[in-house]
Design an enzyme around this catalytic site. Structure first.
Site, short mmCIF file in Angstrom:
data_model
loop_
_atom_site.label_atom_id
_atom_site.label_comp_id
_atom_site.label_asym_id
_atom_site.label_seq_id
_atom_site.Cartn_x
_atom_site.Cartn_y
_atom_site.Cartn_z
N LYS A 52 1.42 -2.54 -3.07
CA LYS A 52 1.98 -1.46 -2.46
C LYS A 52 2.76 -2.16 -1.32
CE LYS A 52 -0.96 2.22 -3.98
NZ LYS A 52 -1.99 3.24 -3.44
N GLN A 96 -6.31 4.06 1.00
CA GLN A 96 -6.41 3.94 -0.30
C GLN A 96 -7.82 4.63 -0.79
OE1 GLN A 96 -4.39 2.52 -2.59
NE2 GLN A 96 -5.84 2.55 -4.35
N ASP A 119 1.36 9.80 0.18
CA ASP A 119 0.73 10.29 -0.97
C ASP A 119 0.95 11.48 -1.62
OD1 ASP A 119 -0.86 8.09 -2.52
OD2 ASP A 119 -2.23 7.95 -0.54
N1 GUN Z 1 -6.13 5.23 -5.46
C1 GUN Z 1 -5.89 5.45 -6.91
N2 GUN Z 1 -4.53 5.76 -6.88
C2 GUN Z 1 -4.28 6.12 -5.58
C3 GUN Z 1 -3.08 6.65 -4.92
O1 GUN Z 1 -1.98 7.05 -5.64
N3 GUN Z 1 -3.23 6.61 -3.69
C4 GUN Z 1 -4.06 6.34 -3.00
N4 GUN Z 1 -4.14 6.62 -1.60
N5 GUN Z 1 -5.23 6.00 -3.66
C5 GUN Z 1 -5.39 5.69 -4.86
#
Ligand code: GUN
Length: 282
Positions: A52, A96, A119
């Site tokens: 990311k 996350q 998100d």
């Molecule tokens: N953990 C697994 N997929 C995601 C996601 O799309 N966003 C976040 N914040 N955590 C995750």
């Protein structure tokens, strides 16, 4: 034999478009910054967070990292989120998941300002999607819509069956397909006659988290098959929720694992970051 939907290629195209958009915003004095918060050091989360941050760098927005120890309390995390909500230099906040078990994920998600909820997990974002108002949309389902549109799949009036009802994928996916005028069926672990229902799908979207669960017998001849699952087998080989070798013989279009839905999640996160920079108008 099915044609492969190349998620890597489509995600690269989207990131390229966003890179241009970010450069143009920069020339107007608008800068982007994503705050990435990770609690603990779950190995999969470390990989996602690293990717990311790399994507932010690629499209030209800043990222600020907050790597907190696993013992961080809920109050400490909420305090940081409160500070990031108030920080005008931060447009997007990503915490996350999963979080350590002593922290309540719902409380944390609810603590993020809906204006910075890149998100798309905040109840206000989900509510806006439900009633067709602008807002952030969960990245994986938004990415699937992009995959379908950029592969010229006609969604309008089609039967779409979604296998899985999670808040992150299944439910928002259903709302997005409904927005595109599909006739949507959501199925889950208590569904009776799953195979018969899947066989009615023109578009079958599978997010159940069970390795190679959907065999060729679940797929109508000519269906479009989207596989959200990701699993690693005993030989370290990646596979999805769909048994690919059987499915590709029935489907007209199919996403592979890896290289299908996976790369789209980060591309759509970047899309949401750019949306946050422009005050959510798009
Ligand atoms: N953990 C697994 N997929 C995601 C996601 O799309 N966003 C976040 N914040 N955590 C995750």
């Amino acid at each position: 034999m099915a044609e492969i939907i190349d998620g890597k290629k489509i995600s690269a195209e989207i990131k390229e478009e966003l890179k241009e958009k970010v450069a143009s915003l920069k020339s107007q004095g608008i800068e982007g910054c994503l705050a990435v918060v990770q609690v603990g050091d779950d190995p999969a989360s470390c990989v996602y967070v690293r990717n990311k941050k790399k994507a932010c760098e690629y499209i030209g927005i800043k990222s600020k990292s907050y790597e907190l120890p696993a013992e961080t309390t809920q109050e400490e995390l909420l305090k940081l989120i409160g500070q990031l909500n108030e920080d005008a230099s931060v447009n997007g906040i990503l915490v996350q998941l999963p979080l350590p078990s002593h922290i309540d994920e719902k409380t944390i998600i609810n603590g993020i300002s809906p204006k910075k909820d890149v998100d798309g997990f905040h109840p206000e974002s989900v509510g806006s999607l439900t009633i067709g108002q602008p807002g952030f949309v969960s990245c994986t389902p938004a990415g699937i819509i992009e995959l379908l549109k950029r592969s010229h799949v006609n969604i309008d009036g089609k039967n779409c069956v979604i296998v899985g009802r999670s808040n992150i994928v299944g439910k928002p996916m259903a709302l997005l397909m409904l927005r595109e005028n599909a006739t949507v069926t959501i199925t889950h672990s208590h569904t009776k006659n799953l195979q018969d229902i899947c066989k009615t799908a023109d578009i079958l979207i599978v997010a159940i988290g069970k390795n190679k669960f959907i065999t060729g017998d679940y797929i109508k001849e000519g269906a479009v098959v989207i596989d959200v699952g990701i699993h690693r087998d005993e030989n370290n080989k990646l596979s999805g929720d769909v048994k690919f070798d059987e499915a590709e013989k029935k489907a007209s279009l199919i996403t592979p694992v890896p290289g299908g839905v996976g790369p789209m999640t980060i591309a759509m996160l970047m899309y949401n970051c750019v949306k946050a920079m422009t005050g959510m108008k798009d």
